[in-house]
Design a protein around this motif. Sequence first.
Motif, short mmCIF file in Angstrom:
data_model
loop_
_atom_site.label_atom_id
_atom_site.label_comp_id
_atom_site.label_asym_id
_atom_site.label_seq_id
_atom_site.Cartn_x
_atom_site.Cartn_y
_atom_site.Cartn_z
N PHE A 305 2.16 -5.06 -3.38
CA PHE A 305 3.43 -4.67 -2.75
C PHE A 305 4.33 -5.88 -2.55
CE2 PHE A 305 6.21 -4.01 0.84
CZ PHE A 305 6.71 -2.72 0.64
N ASN A 374 1.89 3.03 -4.61
CA ASN A 374 2.14 1.66 -5.06
C ASN A 374 1.81 1.54 -6.55
OD1 ASN A 374 2.77 -1.06 -4.97
ND2 ASN A 374 1.21 -1.60 -3.47
N GLN A 407 7.45 2.43 -3.85
CA GLN A 407 6.60 1.59 -3.02
C GLN A 407 6.81 1.88 -1.53
OE1 GLN A 407 7.26 -2.58 -4.16
NE2 GLN A 407 5.21 -2.59 -5.02
N GLU A 411 4.23 2.66 1.39
CA GLU A 411 4.17 1.86 2.61
C GLU A 411 4.16 2.75 3.84
OE1 GLU A 411 6.76 -1.69 4.81
OE2 GLU A 411 7.54 -0.72 3.00
#
Length: 500
Positions: A305, A374, A407, A411
Amino acid sequence: MSGAATTTAGEKAIPEFKQIMGHPAPLWMLFMTEFWERFAFYGIRWALVLYIVAQFYGGSGVGQADANLTYGSYLALVYAGAVFGGYIADRVIGYQRAILVGAVFMAAGLFAITVPNPDVFKLGLATIIVGNGMFKPNISTMVGQLYGINDQRRDSGFTIFYMGINTGAFFAPILTGWLAESMAGSTGVPAYKAVFFAAGIGMILSLVWFQIGRRGLKGIGAPVGELASPTRLAGVVIGSLVVIPVVYFLLKLGANTLQGILTVLFIGLALMLLVEGIRNGKVARDKTIAMLIIFFFNVMFWCFFEQAGSSFTFLAENIVRRDFGGWVFPTGWFQSVNSIAIIVCAPIVAAVWVAMGRKNPSIPRKFGLGLLFNGLAFLLLMFALTSLVGPDSKIPFWTLFMVYVIQSIGELCLSPIGLSMVTKLAPTRLVGLGMGGWFLSTGIGNNLSGIFASHVSGESGMTTASALSGYTFGFWALIGSGVILFLIAPLIQKLMHGVK
């Protein structure tokens, strides 16, 4: 019904707070404190690797690998410092004092990196690291202390707090990027000093906001007994000044050596938490084991990430098509895409978790979703770098934009849930240290991200081929980790003894 947090037998009493939008009023003070701290932190994030290459390597791509390694090590030590910051708050000066001391050191470090000297620059980074270590884990811990352990608003409160983080992170790159470009000299090199100075001002605002608002906490996080001793406070300040040169030395050692040190540190922390869990009985032991397993997968997530501040920055600068009819989208503004996606999607994701009720995925499965999303972002990069490269050797703007969005969804499945998880699973007497463990695992991932990014850039700077090779590896590593976590999720959930 007052809406105040309630406690059950054995819990520490929680004060009766005024409720704002269904949550304790101090949550919103902590929200704004974190907003300004994140403004400071993310205000420099986009600029660090570009500054290192421009200032210390004359703009040559040869400097990209070193910039990535320095950036990864800096972030790793930022989060590793949370281990000591959590312990200092737990056992030495209390949470409120730790936050205030940390804010002062962070501001000092941000102003120090305006000096264009490589040694002073790393000394400034070391000062930021020491300050952030005392600030970051403890403000998150205090959010958890506003709620009873079984308060159903707890996850929602952490998600709101996480929106504060990302609101500051959204505005920071836009403002500091505009400052850098508008103050660029005749060479066209952005004015990075303006970026660092603006971040320092943001940190001062965070300090002032918390100092004024902490009376509303009604004793939450305040030092009591021996923790209130002025001598202890002075000792922490002096000790921090002594630690800064040590952190500077660790930055100079390099990312590979640092990785070994961080690994040893994590093993020591894990043993401390496990011993405390065993001392408290079978349930506490099992919860601690579950938490430590999830920490491992947290390392995997952040390793890839955190390309956002390293290899993705060079990707945006050199391989992404950013020209729109004569106007060039600033590289730094890509950093705001993640934040706006979090701000837009966080309420949706929080509502989905609530709406799912009993079908709400377990904590391990939410982490697995984070890894899989991700991985999908890296799959998009693989597609772009194989099928969408134009005659100018660049990929379309929308591809990197959507990588940040995808992403961000991952998260949201992982990071705010992780903060809440630690406050539920860590041994009661060492919640601050447990939060430090969360950030240390993030730090290890960040250091690995710098090592990974240095390979993506190669010896002479990033190319389409080097990016494709690196991001293909990232895809398979993330997808594999996500699948494994889904498979072992029932075992982890059993160890959590009903914590959801």
